[in-house]
Design an enzyme around this catalytic site. Structure first.
Site, PDB file in Angstrom:
ATOM      1  N   GLN A 236     -13.396  46.526  -2.300  1.00 56.92           N
ATOM      2  CA  GLN A 236     -12.512  45.355  -2.327  1.00 56.92           C
ATOM      3  C   GLN A 236     -12.181  44.708  -0.983  1.00 56.92           C
ATOM      4  OE1 GLN A 236      -8.045  43.995  -3.792  1.00 56.92           O
ATOM      5  NE2 GLN A 236      -8.740  45.978  -4.427  1.00 56.92           N
TER       6      GLN A 236
ATOM      7  N   GLU B 244      -7.034  51.596  -1.109  1.00 57.68           N
ATOM      8  CA  GLU B 244      -5.811  50.797  -1.194  1.00 57.68           C
ATOM      9  C   GLU B 244      -4.501  51.582  -1.036  1.00 57.68           C
ATOM     10  OE1 GLU B 244      -5.147  47.360  -1.758  1.00 57.68           O
ATOM     11  OE2 GLU B 244      -3.080  48.010  -1.585  1.00 57.68           O
TER      12      GLU B 244
ATOM     13  N   ASP C 233      -6.100  46.417   0.603  1.00 55.78           N
ATOM     14  CA  ASP C 233      -7.485  45.925   0.536  1.00 55.78           C
ATOM     15  C   ASP C 233      -7.553  44.421   0.772  1.00 55.78           C
ATOM     16  OD1 ASP C 233      -8.780  48.290   0.077  1.00 55.78           O
ATOM     17  OD2 ASP C 233      -8.646  48.164  -2.089  1.00 55.78           O
TER      18      ASP C 233
ATOM     19  N   GLY D 124      15.519  39.613   2.894  1.00 55.25           N
ATOM     20  CA  GLY D 124      16.112  38.753   3.925  1.00 55.25           C
ATOM     21  C   GLY D 124      17.620  38.846   3.922  1.00 55.25           C
ATOM     22  N   GLY D 125      18.245  37.847   4.477  1.00 56.93           N
ATOM     23  CA  GLY D 125      19.696  37.893   4.621  1.00 56.93           C
ATOM     24  C   GLY D 125      20.459  37.295   3.432  1.00 56.93           C
TER      25      GLY D 125
HETATM   26  N1  COA Z   1     -29.299  50.927   1.938  1.00 57.87           N
HETATM   27  C1  COA Z   1     -29.218  52.244   2.190  1.00 57.87           C
HETATM   28  N2  COA Z   1     -28.062  52.910   2.315  1.00 57.87           N
HETATM   29  C2  COA Z   1     -26.944  52.193   2.168  1.00 57.87           C
HETATM   30  C3  COA Z   1     -26.942  50.815   1.899  1.00 57.87           C
HETATM   31  C4  COA Z   1     -28.197  50.176   1.784  1.00 57.87           C
HETATM   32  N3  COA Z   1     -28.304  48.886   1.536  1.00 57.87           N
HETATM   33  N4  COA Z   1     -25.680  50.385   1.802  1.00 57.87           N
HETATM   34  C5  COA Z   1     -24.892  51.452   1.993  1.00 57.87           C
HETATM   35  N5  COA Z   1     -25.664  52.545   2.226  1.00 57.87           N
HETATM   36  C6  COA Z   1     -25.216  53.895   2.522  1.00 57.87           C
HETATM   37  C7  COA Z   1     -24.601  53.976   3.901  1.00 57.87           C
HETATM   38  O1  COA Z   1     -25.598  54.074   4.882  1.00 57.87           O
HETATM   39  C8  COA Z   1     -23.755  55.205   3.774  1.00 57.87           C
HETATM   40  O2  COA Z   1     -24.576  56.353   3.852  1.00 57.87           O
HETATM   41  P1  COA Z   1     -24.276  57.601   4.852  1.00 57.87           P
HETATM   42  O3  COA Z   1     -22.892  58.045   4.584  1.00 57.87           O
HETATM   43  O4  COA Z   1     -25.310  58.594   4.435  1.00 57.87           O
HETATM   44  O5  COA Z   1     -24.430  57.161   6.232  1.00 57.87           O
HETATM   45  C9  COA Z   1     -23.260  55.019   2.372  1.00 57.87           C
HETATM   46  O6  COA Z   1     -24.152  54.220   1.655  1.00 57.87           O
HETATM   47  C10 COA Z   1     -21.936  54.232   2.317  1.00 57.87           C
HETATM   48  O7  COA Z   1     -21.059  55.079   2.426  1.00 57.87           O
HETATM   49  P2  COA Z   1     -19.480  54.919   2.424  1.00 57.87           P
HETATM   50  O8  COA Z   1     -18.996  53.713   3.063  1.00 57.87           O
HETATM   51  O9  COA Z   1     -19.068  56.221   2.995  1.00 57.87           O
HETATM   52  O10 COA Z   1     -19.133  54.833   0.863  1.00 57.87           O
HETATM   53  P3  COA Z   1     -18.198  55.797   0.034  1.00 57.87           P
HETATM   54  O11 COA Z   1     -18.337  55.334  -1.362  1.00 57.87           O
HETATM   55  O12 COA Z   1     -18.467  57.208   0.289  1.00 57.87           O
HETATM   56  O13 COA Z   1     -16.738  55.464   0.601  1.00 57.87           O
HETATM   57  C11 COA Z   1     -14.890  54.025   1.111  1.00 57.87           C
HETATM   58  C12 COA Z   1     -16.060  54.322   0.183  1.00 57.87           C
HETATM   59  C13 COA Z   1     -14.278  52.711   0.678  1.00 57.87           C
HETATM   60  C14 COA Z   1     -13.846  55.146   1.004  1.00 57.87           C
HETATM   61  C15 COA Z   1     -15.382  53.929   2.571  1.00 57.87           C
HETATM   62  O14 COA Z   1     -16.438  53.008   2.621  1.00 57.87           O
HETATM   63  C16 COA Z   1     -14.304  53.521   3.570  1.00 57.87           C
HETATM   64  O15 COA Z   1     -13.444  54.301   3.950  1.00 57.87           O
HETATM   65  N6  COA Z   1     -14.382  52.272   4.051  1.00 57.87           N
HETATM   66  C17 COA Z   1     -13.476  51.756   5.058  1.00 57.87           C
HETATM   67  C18 COA Z   1     -12.126  51.459   4.506  1.00 57.87           C
HETATM   68  C19 COA Z   1     -12.159  50.522   3.340  1.00 57.87           C
HETATM   69  O16 COA Z   1     -12.667  49.429   3.401  1.00 57.87           O
HETATM   70  N7  COA Z   1     -11.521  50.955   2.265  1.00 57.87           N
HETATM   71  C20 COA Z   1     -11.196  50.086   1.162  1.00 57.87           C
HETATM   72  C21 COA Z   1     -12.218  49.971   0.182  1.00 57.87           C
HETATM   73  S1  COA Z   1     -11.669  48.783  -0.990  1.00 57.87           S
END
Ligand code: COA
Length: 475
Positions: free
Chosen positions: A66, A188, A217, A296-297
């Site tokens: 998101q 979030e 988010d 607020g106030g």
């Molecule tokens: N081709 C190949 N690999 C891809 C890719 C593509 N096009 N797009 C994504 N990937 C891979 C990435 O390289 C990564 O792999 P790695 O961990 O082996 O290096 C993986 O997919 C993405 O991982 P990640 O971001 O860790 O996803 P997740 O589902 O495990 O975690 C979150 C999700 C949201 C918790 C995390 O992305 C996060 O903390 N983001 C920052 C904060 C944030 O935005 N949070 C709010 C989300 S609404």
């Protein structure tokens, strides 16, 4: 301590610098006169027909879930060409989350990814990286919200990207900024808790509460969009890109700043506008939860309206703004409260707010929330009806302003989305449906990146843009 001579020397240096900068200003002034501030002549086209605000800006969108998608969707509404890169076969995980229509992209995805183009690329495939390299060279902004370190693990470090394209702006959402939690994954509600919002939301007697508005988010996505637009503006002057980082904790805290205000006020005495003050409940060391008190106030509370027994949203938020106190007294049938020393001044009312709101509620319960809205607004009393999502979805005026928009989708049919909440008079919002997974892969490879038909055929068989063949993998 500096002696007189040194001081004089310093002063003359300062004067010389001031003269020099004054000359610069004169020079600038004459050059701006010559070329009209360096800006093009004002367009003679009618408003709304001179292109969109971010027309010509190309975004390499590596966002998912998101926070990031909200940011890039807003930029797309403003006219940017947003190219969303998704993993072949899988795509953004939200495509399949909270599905309401079988085999169609979920509303979770469609409402956050409108007006974008989708290309599938496996960033871990050498040919996939070739395509990404080309995209990096022609894009203005790379936006991502992967977990900490994931972009670097893909090989797309700031140094690498910046070397390929020194004008590139690399914008990231992370859960936390540098510090003890920087490596944590964050969603979030984690941000709402860590940003101070949850500890200050809810009722004093109850536990901390998260809010339905996605301030962690979508709130951080908004912050990031402002950072990107600012970096684009600075790039006009410097010619170089920069990193933009928004931590969700910081974004939430920014939205909860009035509570950090109150934390500091606590050191100087109780928070008199909190109803717990009037109730004689002592304050602790940290800002307490204040239920539906106003931030607020101007004391305020949520009051029942006619029909509350069966309608969970038959409520109105009522603000006892000081200048309209007389009008409130007349409406609720307590005209003597206008002059009664126990009620006449805001200070006198503070310890009696519970009784006052109970009396106002006796009145609001005789009217619907919309009747209260009409009656109060006619005499300038600020009130807010609790609108359910059903009422918002059906609200004609929100459709007219483009805040709620219906779009048509090839596999799920018509759906409602939230249009651009920011209205620009010369840049009408471009609100379109979300793309199917990889819908624009060929179009981007050929028309944006200039690959030939035979090169595209080769890329297709390489596995760089298609999902791995499960039958082959099993064999
Ligand atoms: N081709 C190949 N690999 C891809 C890719 C593509 N096009 N797009 C994504 N990937 C891979 C990435 O390289 C990564 O792999 P790695 O961990 O082996 O290096 C993986 O997919 C993405 O991982 P990640 O971001 O860790 O996803 P997740 O589902 O495990 O975690 C979150 C999700 C949201 C918790 C995390 O992305 C996060 O903390 N983001 C920052 C904060 C944030 O935005 N949070 C709010 C989300 S609404």
């Amino acid at each position: 301590m500096a002696n007189k001579k040194q001081k004089n020397g310093k002063a003359s240096k300062v004067r010389a610098a001031a003269k020099k900068s004054a000359r610069k200003v004169v020079k600038l002034a004459s050059s701006t006169k010559a070329n009209g501030n360096g800006l093009p002549k004002p367009s003679s086209k009618p408003y709304g027909q001179a292109g969109l605000a971010l027309q010509g800006v190309r975004i390499l969108d590596f966002t998912h879930v998101q926070s990031g998608p909200t940011c890039t969707q807003l930029l797309a509404y403003m006219g940017a060409d947003v190219i969303k890169v998704e993993r072949p076969g899988a795509g953004d995980i939200t495509r399949g989350q909270l599905r309401d229509v079988p085999n169609a992209d979920s509303l979770y995805f469609t409402m956050l990814n409108g007006t974008k183009r989708s290309i599938t690329i496996d960033s871990k495939h050498p040919k996939g990286m070739d395509i990404l390299n080309r995209l990096i060279k022609i894009c203005d902004v790379l936006v991502e919200n992967f977990a900490p370190g994931a972009l670097d693990r893909m090989g797309l470090t700031w140094e690498y990207v910046h070397k390929l394209n020194p004008r590139m702006i690399v914008a990231s959402v992370k859960g936390f900024g540098p510090g003890p939690y920087e490596d944590c994954k964050v969603y979030e509600n984690v941000a709402q808790c860590a940003g101070g919002a949850a500890s200050t939301t809810g009722f004093r007697e109850g536990p901390p509460l998260v809010t339905g508005a996605q301030i962690g988010d979508s709130g951080t996505g908004l912050h990031l969009a402002l950072g990107i637009v600012s970096a684009l503006y600075q790039r006009n002057r410097t010619g170089r890109g920069q990193k933009v980082l928004c931590a969700m904790q910081d974004g939430v805290l920014n939205l909860a700043r009035v509570k950090l205000r109150d934390q500091q006020r606590l050191a100087h005495g109780p928070l008199t506008e909190y109803s717990q003050f009037g109730e004689g409940v002592p304050f602790g060391k940290a800002v307490p939860r204040a239920g539906n008190d106003s931030g607020g106030g101007q004391p305020a509370w949520l009051l029942k309206c006619k029909g509350w027994e069966s309608d969970p949203d038959a409520y109105i938020y009522f603000i006892t703004q000081a200048p309209v106190w007389g009008a409130i007294c007349d409406l609720i049938g307590e005209p003597t409260w206008k002059t009664d020393p126990d009620y006449a001044t805001p200070k006198a009312r503070l310890p009696r707010l519970k009784k006052i709101f109970a009396r106002i509620e006796d009145w609001t319960m005789t009217k619907t929330k919309f009747e209260v809205m009409d009656i109060c607004n006619a005499v300038d009393i600020p009130v807010g009806p609790i609108l359910s999502m059903k009422e918002i979805a059906e609200d004609e005026s929100l459709r007219k302003t483009g805040t709620v928009v219906e779009v048509d989708h090839p596999t799920r049919g018509k759906y409602l989305t939230v249009g651009n909440p920011i209205k620009l008079s010369d840049s009408p919002a471009r609100v379109e449906r979300s793309p199917l997974l990889g819908e624009h892969t060929e179009e981007i490879l050929s028309k944006v990146l200039g690959y030939s038909a035979s090169q595209i055929a080769e890329i297709k068989t390489s596995g760089a843009i298609t999902a791995p063949d499960k039958s082959k993998a099993a064999a």
